[in-house]
Design a protein around this motif. Structure first.
Motif, short mmCIF file in Angstrom:
data_model
loop_
_atom_site.label_atom_id
_atom_site.label_comp_id
_atom_site.label_asym_id
_atom_site.label_seq_id
_atom_site.Cartn_x
_atom_site.Cartn_y
_atom_site.Cartn_z
N PRO A 46 37.39 45.57 50.68
CA PRO A 46 37.29 44.15 51.01
C PRO A 46 38.10 43.31 50.02
N ALA A 47 38.36 42.08 50.40
CA ALA A 47 39.07 41.16 49.51
C ALA A 47 38.23 40.93 48.25
N PHE A 48 38.87 40.92 47.12
CA PHE A 48 38.16 40.70 45.84
C PHE A 48 39.07 39.91 44.90
N CYS A 49 38.46 39.27 43.95
CA CYS A 49 39.16 38.49 42.92
C CYS A 49 40.10 37.45 43.53
N ARG A 50 39.56 36.72 44.52
CA ARG A 50 40.35 35.65 45.10
C ARG A 50 40.04 34.34 44.37
N THR A 51 40.52 33.24 44.90
CA THR A 51 40.39 31.94 44.25
C THR A 51 38.93 31.61 43.93
N GLY A 52 38.70 31.13 42.73
CA GLY A 52 37.37 30.71 42.30
C GLY A 52 36.49 31.82 41.78
N VAL A 53 36.95 33.05 41.74
CA VAL A 53 36.15 34.18 41.25
C VAL A 53 36.69 34.63 39.90
N VAL A 54 35.79 34.83 38.96
CA VAL A 54 36.19 35.28 37.62
C VAL A 54 36.37 36.80 37.63
N CYS A 55 37.56 37.24 37.23
CA CYS A 55 37.86 38.67 37.15
C CYS A 55 38.56 38.96 35.83
N ARG A 56 38.67 40.21 35.55
CA ARG A 56 39.37 40.61 34.33
C ARG A 56 40.83 40.90 34.67
N ARG A 57 41.78 40.33 33.89
CA ARG A 57 43.20 40.52 34.12
C ARG A 57 43.87 40.99 32.83
N THR A 58 44.84 41.88 32.94
CA THR A 58 45.60 42.35 31.77
C THR A 58 47.09 42.35 32.10
#
Length: 282
Positions: free
Chosen positions: A210-222
């Motif tokens: 499913p779609a994840f880490c779209r606008t407004g959702v806090v995710c971890r990025r590197t």
């Protein structure tokens, strides 16, 4: 009865005067015999000792038959082997060149000649790290790098000449990770992107993810780079929850995938360095 003078000696009841001169001569003869016996015995003893020593010397020589001849019986010129007509081996005094550095092959597109493919960076259907198994989901490849990132990162990729961007998504226990590799012409361009990067790469969904880490959702990025490649990750929950610093599985999954991507990039250099070393040694 009458007694006569000078009658025969030795008879019973007879009497005579001792012959002192004869007794003296007999004593002298006995003394001479004893002296000669002593001298003869000494000579024999000396001869016996000499014989023992000679026997010991001979016995010592018999213990090693070659010992008596090895020091003096050197071979004559006619017994020496002839000189070989073959040239003597020679050895170079120049130290061998060090093996190629894998990094030398992946810093520039002129030396990095291996094909760039999705399967080359993300092979197989899953990634196993320790006891954790991450299933591979959708993959994508585009030469329009900005289209696979948010506007801020897209602008940085375009400014530094991103040639293409390859992405793959992996899932495990409700956590999804999209990891991407951006390809540049030189190492300097990839480093510039990391220095200037803001925002992040877009997550990739589909194929059951499913779609994840779209606008407004806090995710971890590197964001990182190695050689002429910049690589990114975005990790979050498939149910749309925000990621917090206490969500260990999210960090573990992201680390598994970024470490794997780093090793895949380095592997490109190792393969090419090994081929160069084999060609150099014939």
């Amino acid at each position: 009865m009458s007694f006569g003078h000078g009658g025969p000696s030795g008879g019973p009841g007879g009497s005579r005067t001792p012959d002192w001169a004869a007794l003296a001569e007999e004593s002298a003869a006995k003394s001479r015999r004893r002296k000669w016996l002593m001298i003869g015995g000494g000579v024999l003893a000396t001869a016996a000792v000499a014989a023992v020593v000679a026997t010991a010397v001979v016995s010592t020589g018999r213990g090693d038959p070659e010992a008596a001849t090895s020091a003096s019986a050197l071979p004559g010129p006619e017994e020496l082997p002839p000189e070989s007509a073959e040239p003597a081996p020679s050895f170079s005094s120049v130290a061998p060149a060090p093996p190629p550095d894998p990094m030398d092959f992946i810093t520039d597109e002129k030396t990095d000649r291996e094909p760039v493919t999705v399967e080359g960076f993300f092979p197989g259907r899953k990634l196993t790290s320790g006891d954790r198994v991450h299933l591979k989901g959708p993959t994508a490849r585009t030469t329009q790098c900005a289209s696979a990132a948010n506007s801020a990162l897209g602008a940085v990729l375009t400014r530094h000449g991103c040639d293409e961007l390859i992405r793959a998504t992996y899932t495990r226990d409700g956590v999804a990770v999209t990891v991407g590799v951006a390809v540049f012409s030189t190492e300097a361009e990839a480093k510039k992107v990391v220095e200037e990067a803001t925002g992040g790469m877009a997550s990739l969904s589909g194929g059951g993810v499913p779609a994840f880490c779209r606008t407004g959702v806090v995710c971890r990025r590197t964001t990182n780079s190695y050689g002429r490649y910049a690589y990114f990750s975005v990790t979050g929950f498939t149910d749309g929850r925000n990621v917090t610093k206490d969500d260990g599985p999210v960090y573990t999954a992201g680390d598994d995938l970024t470490n794997f991507t780093f090793h895949q990039i380095r592997h490109r250099g190792e393969v090419q360095a090994s081929a160069a070393a084999s060609a150099a040694t014939g």
